[in-house]
Design a protein around this motif. Structure first.
Motif, short mmCIF file in Angstrom:
data_model
loop_
_atom_site.label_atom_id
_atom_site.label_comp_id
_atom_site.label_asym_id
_atom_site.label_seq_id
_atom_site.Cartn_x
_atom_site.Cartn_y
_atom_site.Cartn_z
N LEU A 1 0.87 -1.19 0.00
CA LEU A 1 0.00 0.00 0.00
C LEU A 1 0.90 1.23 0.00
O LEU A 1 1.20 1.78 -1.04
N GLY A 2 1.39 1.62 1.16
CA GLY A 2 2.32 2.75 1.24
C GLY A 2 1.62 4.10 1.16
O GLY A 2 0.44 4.19 0.87
N ASP A 3 2.38 5.15 1.47
CA ASP A 3 1.85 6.51 1.39
C ASP A 3 1.59 6.85 -0.07
O ASP A 3 2.52 7.20 -0.81
N GLY A 4 0.32 6.76 -0.49
CA GLY A 4 0.00 7.01 -1.90
C GLY A 4 -0.51 8.41 -2.15
O GLY A 4 -0.62 8.85 -3.28
N ARG A 5 -0.89 9.10 -1.09
CA ARG A 5 -1.38 10.48 -1.26
C ARG A 5 -0.93 11.32 -0.08
O ARG A 5 -1.65 12.23 0.34
N ALA A 6 0.22 10.98 0.46
CA ALA A 6 0.72 11.73 1.62
C ALA A 6 2.24 11.68 1.60
O ALA A 6 2.83 10.73 1.07
N GLY B 1 -3.96 6.07 -8.38
CA GLY B 1 -4.55 7.25 -7.73
C GLY B 1 -3.84 8.54 -8.08
O GLY B 1 -2.70 8.54 -8.55
N ASP B 2 -4.50 9.65 -7.83
CA ASP B 2 -3.92 10.96 -8.17
C ASP B 2 -3.12 11.55 -7.01
O ASP B 2 -2.48 12.58 -7.17
N GLY B 3 -3.17 10.89 -5.85
CA GLY B 3 -2.41 11.40 -4.71
C GLY B 3 -3.00 12.65 -4.08
O GLY B 3 -2.38 13.28 -3.23
N ARG B 4 -4.20 13.00 -4.52
CA ARG B 4 -4.83 14.24 -4.04
C ARG B 4 -6.01 13.92 -3.13
O ARG B 4 -6.49 12.81 -3.06
N ASP C 1 -3.63 -1.36 8.04
CA ASP C 1 -2.81 -0.19 7.67
C ASP C 1 -3.35 1.07 8.33
O ASP C 1 -2.69 2.10 8.31
N ASN C 2 -4.54 0.98 8.91
CA ASN C 2 -5.12 2.14 9.59
C ASN C 2 -5.08 1.96 11.11
O ASN C 2 -5.86 2.58 11.82
N MET C 3 -4.18 1.12 11.60
CA MET C 3 -4.02 0.92 13.03
C MET C 3 -2.57 1.26 13.39
O MET C 3 -1.63 0.62 12.92
N GLY D 1 -14.28 8.95 0.12
CA GLY D 1 -14.16 10.20 -0.63
C GLY D 1 -12.76 10.53 -1.08
O GLY D 1 -12.46 11.67 -1.39
N THR D 2 -11.88 9.54 -1.12
CA THR D 2 -10.51 9.84 -1.49
C THR D 2 -10.26 9.43 -2.92
O THR D 2 -9.18 9.47 -3.40
P1 AMP Z 1 -6.78 4.62 3.07
O1 AMP Z 1 -8.13 4.37 2.49
O2 AMP Z 1 -6.55 6.06 3.40
O3 AMP Z 1 -6.45 3.76 4.22
O4 AMP Z 1 -5.75 4.30 1.91
C1 AMP Z 1 -5.46 3.00 1.45
C2 AMP Z 1 -4.35 3.06 0.42
O5 AMP Z 1 -4.79 3.71 -0.77
C3 AMP Z 1 -3.11 3.79 0.88
O6 AMP Z 1 -1.98 3.15 0.32
C4 AMP Z 1 -3.30 5.15 0.28
O7 AMP Z 1 -2.08 5.84 0.11
C5 AMP Z 1 -3.92 4.82 -1.06
N1 AMP Z 1 -4.73 5.94 -1.58
C6 AMP Z 1 -5.91 6.39 -1.10
N2 AMP Z 1 -6.34 7.46 -1.80
C7 AMP Z 1 -5.42 7.70 -2.76
C8 AMP Z 1 -5.29 8.67 -3.82
N3 AMP Z 1 -6.19 9.62 -4.01
N4 AMP Z 1 -4.20 8.59 -4.59
C9 AMP Z 1 -3.26 7.65 -4.40
N5 AMP Z 1 -3.32 6.71 -3.44
C10 AMP Z 1 -4.39 6.72 -2.61
#
Ligand code: AMP
Ligand code: MG
Length: 493
Positions: A89-94, A124-127, A252-254, A492-493
């Motif tokens: 997974l990793g930091d995809g938007r942070a 994802g767009d990372g936004r 990943d959210n804990m 909503g991401t």
């Molecule tokens: P989350 O739903 O926040 O726990 O995110 C789960 C995974 O999806 C993580 O690896 C996030 O970085 C990735 N992710 C969520 N939203 C986006 C986005 N808009 N762009 C890229 N990666 C995302």
């Protein structure tokens, strides 16, 4: 003349560990950063000069300019999502801008969320759209004021850009503060790759940072596991006591530090119902209110599995020790929960009889369809018949089942020793009036999408003092009217 602004006290220990734990990743600039809100009280507690939160520095919190000392990275992690393992997974938007060390020596991550693409973004767009940024700001700050361990919100900015979701939405960036962003899923990432060296480095890092008393332990990984179990048991108990539904308790959210993180489809219950689910993607009700302790237990078992190779070279022995640790979760949760229920009811402890009394109350609330928050605040107002109360009790009318239950509690309360007025004050502190109700959060978002942040600011300020009733804010204490009710929430991401 103003003194010159002092540098943000960065000290980036996780970035220093390098790859493969994280990769260097600068935020992607945005068109036109505008500050929505800066959390100056939080900045002060972090030892950050409040002037960094002035409009003229909005570029920093949007990722357009890097403050001196920042060392932005994207971190690697995996995770079980709705029970399925995703190894990457990793930091995809942070991005993690860096860590700050406060004047009293505490270390916190500063993370920009919605800061653009990273190697982990996949499609994802990372936004981030504005809505989730406002929701996270409101709910995480409310949780902090409610005394729940949580990540915090330091700043929110709009980007002057739009993001494509269901339609076009305004973009925004949130600056999130956490004791660290190390997750159960961080361990799973390296366990899945059989990378013991990285696992050990993260264990040592996490212990030093969050549970330093465990550093000297004979088996550091076991010390970490035990500490995380305790922290999570206490955390989930607090969620239950407030009617908070996280909505997406993936591993990943804990966080290992025991703070609540990732305010996606989260929501507070209004009418008490144990099977409450809000998230639009939680079709099976896996993360329903009543399942949260069981899911936390399950997640901790995944942490234990990831740590096995560091617990003992002999797998059988490692499994036995890990099982022993994990088995303690239900009792740790139960203790924290019953201590909290006792406090909500104005009792010093819950004996076995009183567990029945409490369970009868929950049944009565469910059958009455009573508002969870106001029902308890009503009890607090009732607890000292001779006193003035807080006025908030009048916001609630007890239903038929609660009326039947009340005399038993009143009788029991009469047998408590100590001053009734002081007891009532303790009950006020355990039973908030103001929570971030879904329809209020929704209104702040709808207004914000139209460029009007007045209601958002009012709500943030009100939720900073959730236990103190003020009749001027009566509208913010009441449950949703039928036409205002929000039944579903979206990531909503
Ligand atoms: P989350 O739903 O926040 O726990 O995110 C789960 C995974 O999806 C993580 O690896 C996030 O970085 C990735 N992710 C969520 N939203 C986006 C986005 N808009 N762009 C890229 N990666 C995302
Ligand atoms: Mg997440």
């Amino acid at each position: 003349m103003n003194a010159s602004i002092s540098a943000i006290p960065f000290d980036n220990s996780y970035a220093a560990l390098g790859e493969p734990l994280s990769v260097a990743q600068a935020p992607t600039p945005v068109q036109a950063a505008q500050l929505i809100r800066g959390n100056t009280a939080l900045a002060a507690s972090l030892g950050i000069d409040e002037r960094w939160l002035d409009e003229e520095h909005a570029d920093i919190w949007a990722g357009n300019a890097l403050p001196p000392g920042a060392c932005p990275i994207a971190a690697a992690y995996a995770g079980h999502q709705f029970g399925q393992f995703n190894p990457q997974l990793g930091d995809g938007r942070a991005v993690l801008l860096g860590e700050v060390v406060t004047p009293d020596g505490q270390r916190f991550d500063l993370q920009l969320k919605g800061s653009g693409r990273t190697p982990w973004s996949r499609g994802g767009d990372g936004r981030s759209p504005l809505g989730p940024v406002l929701r996270e700001y409101l709910v995480s700050e409310a949780m902090a004021a409610l005394g729940v361990p949580t990540t915090r919100a330091l700043a929110a900015v709009t980007t002057g850009e739009t993001v494509v979701r269901d339609g076009l939405e305004p973009g925004a960036v949130l600056t999130r503060v956490a004791s660290s962003h190390l997750r159960v899923g961080t361990m799973e990432y390296f366990a899945a790759r059989d990378d013991r060296q990285s696992l050990q480095r993260i264990v040592d890092h996490a212990l030093k940072r969050h549970y330093p008393e465990g550093c000297a332990d004979e088996i550091p990984a076991l010390a970490l596991l035990n500490a995380v179990i305790e922290a999570q048991a206490a955390l989930i108990a607090q969620w239950q006591l407030l009617g908070f539904v996280h909505g997406v308790m993936n591993t990943d959210n804990m966080l290992l530090c025991g703070e609540t993180v990732d305010y996606g489809p989260c929501a507070f219950m209004e009418a008490y119902r144990a099977d409450t689910v809000f998230s639009s993607i939680d079709h099976q009700g896996r993360y329903a209110y009543r399942n949260q302790p069981g899911i936390a237990h399950w997640n901790l078992a995944r942490l234990a599995e990831a740590l096995l190779p560091l617990i003992d070279d002999d797998t059988e022995r490692a499994v036995a020790m890990a099982k022993d640790a994990i088995q303690r979760f239900p009792a740790a949760f139960g203790d924290a929960h019953s201590t909290g229920v006792a406090a909500k009811l104005g009792l010093a402890v819950l004996t076995e009889d009183e567990v029945d009394l409490a369970n009868d109350l929950f049944t009565a609330l469910e059958e009455d369809g009573a508002d969870f928050t106001l029902a308890f605040r009503f009890l607090a107002d009732e607890a000292n018949p001779g006193g003035d109360g807080s006025g908030a009790g009048a916001l609630f009318t007890p239903g038929a089942k609660l009326k039947i239950w009340l005399p038993q509690w009143e009788e029991r309360l009469g047998r408590e020793s100590g001053d009734a007025g002081e007891r009532q004050q303790r009950m006020f502190a355990a039973n908030p009036v103001f929570i971030p109700r879904n329809h209020l959060v929704q209104r702040a978002i709808t207004d914000g999408d139209g460029g009007d942040f007045d209601f958002f600011h009012r709500l943030v300020e009100r939720l900073a003092a959730p236990h103190r009733y003020d009749a001027q804010d009566r509208d913010l204490a009441l449950p949703a009217q039928p036409q205002e009710r929000v039944f579903q929430t979206f990531c909503g991401t």
